[in-house]
Motif scaffolding. Structure first.
Motif, PDB file in Angstrom:
ATOM      1  N   ALA A 246       0.860  -1.179   0.000  1.00 44.55           N
ATOM      2  CA  ALA A 246       0.000   0.000   0.000  1.00 44.55           C
ATOM      3  C   ALA A 246       0.897   1.229   0.000  1.00 44.55           C
ATOM      4  O   ALA A 246       1.748   1.377   0.884  1.00 44.55           O
ATOM      5  N   LEU A 247       0.734   2.084  -1.007  1.00 41.83           N
ATOM      6  CA  LEU A 247       1.559   3.284  -1.148  1.00 41.83           C
ATOM      7  C   LEU A 247       0.693   4.541  -1.096  1.00 41.83           C
ATOM      8  O   LEU A 247      -0.396   4.580  -1.677  1.00 41.83           O
ATOM      9  N   ASP A 248       1.191   5.552  -0.416  1.00 38.71           N
ATOM     10  CA  ASP A 248       0.606   6.890  -0.452  1.00 38.71           C
ATOM     11  C   ASP A 248       1.614   7.767  -1.178  1.00 38.71           C
ATOM     12  O   ASP A 248       2.672   8.099  -0.624  1.00 38.71           O
ATOM     13  N   LEU A 249       1.317   8.101  -2.440  1.00 35.89           N
ATOM     14  CA  LEU A 249       2.263   8.816  -3.296  1.00 35.89           C
ATOM     15  C   LEU A 249       1.871  10.276  -3.470  1.00 35.89           C
ATOM     16  O   LEU A 249       0.684  10.608  -3.591  1.00 35.89           O
ATOM     17  N   LYS A 250       2.885  11.121  -3.506  1.00 33.50           N
ATOM     18  CA  LYS A 250       2.704  12.529  -3.837  1.00 33.50           C
ATOM     19  C   LYS A 250       3.802  12.926  -4.813  1.00 33.50           C
ATOM     20  O   LYS A 250       4.983  12.970  -4.448  1.00 33.50           O
ATOM     21  N   ASN A 251       3.404  13.189  -6.067  1.00 39.22           N
ATOM     22  CA  ASN A 251       4.363  13.555  -7.106  1.00 39.22           C
ATOM     23  C   ASN A 251       5.496  12.535  -7.219  1.00 39.22           C
ATOM     24  O   ASN A 251       6.688  12.888  -7.242  1.00 39.22           O
ATOM     25  N   ASP A 252       5.117  11.269  -7.278  1.00 43.73           N
ATOM     26  CA  ASP A 252       6.064  10.149  -7.420  1.00 43.73           C
ATOM     27  C   ASP A 252       6.955   9.950  -6.200  1.00 43.73           C
ATOM     28  O   ASP A 252       7.903   9.162  -6.250  1.00 43.73           O
ATOM     29  N   LYS A 253       6.686  10.646  -5.114  1.00 42.69           N
ATOM     30  CA  LYS A 253       7.444  10.454  -3.887  1.00 42.69           C
ATOM     31  C   LYS A 253       6.588   9.664  -2.906  1.00 42.69           C
ATOM     32  O   LYS A 253       5.378   9.873  -2.801  1.00 42.69           O
ATOM     33  N   ILE A 254       7.223   8.740  -2.193  1.00 42.36           N
ATOM     34  CA  ILE A 254       6.496   7.864  -1.267  1.00 42.36           C
ATOM     35  C   ILE A 254       6.318   8.582   0.068  1.00 42.36           C
ATOM     36  O   ILE A 254       7.265   8.718   0.852  1.00 42.36           O
ATOM     37  N   ASN A 255       5.099   9.044   0.301  1.00 40.92           N
ATOM     38  CA  ASN A 255       4.787   9.729   1.553  1.00 40.92           C
ATOM     39  C   ASN A 255       4.615   8.734   2.692  1.00 40.92           C
ATOM     40  O   ASN A 255       5.057   8.971   3.824  1.00 40.92           O
ATOM     41  N   ASP A 256       3.984   7.603   2.382  1.00 39.59           N
ATOM     42  CA  ASP A 256       3.786   6.555   3.381  1.00 39.59           C
ATOM     43  C   ASP A 256       3.669   5.216   2.659  1.00 39.59           C
ATOM     44  O   ASP A 256       3.341   5.167   1.469  1.00 39.59           O
ATOM     45  N   VAL A 257       3.934   4.128   3.367  1.00 36.96           N
ATOM     46  CA  VAL A 257       3.950   2.814   2.729  1.00 36.96           C
ATOM     47  C   VAL A 257       3.680   1.735   3.767  1.00 36.96           C
ATOM     48  O   VAL A 257       4.045   1.876   4.937  1.00 36.96           O
ATOM     49  N   ARG A 258       3.029   0.669   3.327  1.00 39.31           N
ATOM     50  CA  ARG A 258       2.834  -0.530   4.145  1.00 39.31           C
ATOM     51  C   ARG A 258       3.223  -1.740   3.303  1.00 39.31           C
ATOM     52  O   ARG A 258       2.846  -1.843   2.133  1.00 39.31           O
ATOM     53  N   LEU A 259       3.956  -2.656   3.930  1.00 40.31           N
ATOM     54  CA  LEU A 259       4.407  -3.870   3.254  1.00 40.31           C
ATOM     55  C   LEU A 259       4.265  -5.066   4.184  1.00 40.31           C
ATOM     56  O   LEU A 259       4.644  -4.993   5.353  1.00 40.31           O
ATOM     57  N   ALA A 260       3.732  -6.162   3.665  1.00 43.81           N
ATOM     58  CA  ALA A 260       3.664  -7.398   4.438  1.00 43.81           C
ATOM     59  C   ALA A 260       3.724  -8.574   3.470  1.00 43.81           C
ATOM     60  O   ALA A 260       3.359  -8.444   2.302  1.00 43.81           O
ATOM     61  N   MET A 261       4.186  -9.718   3.992  1.00 43.42           N
ATOM     62  CA  MET A 261       4.291 -10.922   3.168  1.00 43.42           C
ATOM     63  C   MET A 261       3.511 -12.078   3.783  1.00 43.42           C
ATOM     64  O   MET A 261       3.330 -12.146   5.008  1.00 43.42           O
TER      65      MET A 261
END
Length: 326
Positions: A246-261
């Motif tokens: 899950a990515l929260d993008l602003k102008n191709d910059k990663i403002n926030d992110v969630r990762l799980a496997m």
């Protein structure tokens, strides 16, 4: 399967009251996993407390969060219009699980409590510390293609099979439970356990506690999300490796992110170090590869599953790339 008694509870309080009276008693809802375990004599309860009449099927959007009842069906949640709009990662993960028929029966609470699909766990002729503590682990040195590469122990290398739980771990969900000691809340990432020396304990529920709901806090992960599930066939198969992004993008910059496997550990495996690395970075293939390499540090194969070390890194890179392109 041995004979057992079944009673129907009409409230959460009565369900807890009935189950605490007997040591070998269990809750049953959809039964999509429990009935299989009973048929295989992996579990043999004296009493089943049917909780399907409880008022725990609702999906409610409250201030700052969504509350999903433990008896909501997997298909109900996956197909809910508001869930698709506000928490699309959860909808995608649920849609990737099992078959349509099973999703119509399986509940959110049951999905969380499902046991491993390790073949040694299901075969009562084979050693399994999860089924019979201190009997040994047949998968270590045995056929372990589906098994863990993170968080395993000398006692157990089984993996948790859920897709839904990987998304809930990524989304910082909380679990609400009720038991003989009252009500409490558990962080989803703390709900499932690593095997350690007690692999028979799958989660942090206390004795006779009942899951009543799951809550997901509001977030900005409504567009750039992806659930990647790599498996042997395209439907009705458990993950070799899965990745929730899950990515929260602003102008191709990663403002926030969630990762799980998923498919890699005894519990959904949250990739917090990779998340911290990605925050503030501009999206690129190289950055995603670096995050994947960081995420896979400490991974260990056990022979048949050594391929997961490469597959895991490639899957993380692919899932991030797809999520960022939406």
């Amino acid at each position: 399967m041995k004979n057992f008694q079944i009673i129907r509870a009409l409230s959460a309080a009565s369900a807890v009251s009935n189950i605490k009276k007997e040591k070998e008693a269990m809750f049953i809802a959809g039964g999509t996993n429990l009935v299989d375990l009973m048929k295989k004599n992996v579990v043999a309860p004296d009493k089943l407390v049917d909780i399907t009449a409880l008022d725990l099927k609702q999906i409610e959007f409250l201030k700052g969060k969504v509350s999903i009842g433990a008896l909501a069906k997997n298909s109900q949640v996956a197909e809910d219009k508001a869930i698709k709009e506000k928490h699309p990662l959860l909808a995608q993960a649920l849609a990737a699980g099992a078959s349509q028929q099973i999703r119509h029966m399986a509940t959110v609470g049951g999905n969380m409590l499902q046991r491993t699909r390790c073949s040694y766990f299901y075969n009562t002729d084979m050693p399994c510390n999860k089924r019979v503590p201190k009997s040994g682990c047949g998968a270590i040195g045995g056929v372990n293609r589906m098994h863990a590469i993170f968080g395993a122990s000398e006692s157990c290398i089984a993996v948790h099979p859920s897709d839904m739980c990987v998304a809930l771990a990524a989304l910082d969900a909380n679990v609400l439970v009720e038991g003989p000691k009252g009500k409490r809340q558990i962080k989803f990432t703390d709900f499932h356990r690593l095997p350690g020396n007690t692999p028979e304990k799958d989660n942090t529920l206390e004795d006779k506690e009942l899951i009543t709901s799951v809550e997901i806090p509001d977030n900005n992960f409504t567009k750039n999300v992806h659930y990647l599930k790599v498996r042997d066939r395209s439907s009705y198969a458990f993950a070799l490796v899965s990745v929730a992004v899950a990515l929260d993008l602003k102008n191709d910059k990663i403002n926030d992110v969630r990762l799980a496997m998923g498919g890699v550990a005894h519990k959904p495996w949250r990739l917090t170090e990779a998340e911290e690395f990605l925050k503030g970075k501009t999206i690129s293939e190289e950055i995603f590869k670096q995050a994947a390499d960081l995420a896979m540090r400490g991974a260990r194969g056990y022979g048949d599953n050594d391929f997961k070390l490469t597959l895991g890194a490639n899957s993380i890179t692919e899932a991030l790339t797809i999520a960022a392109s939406k």
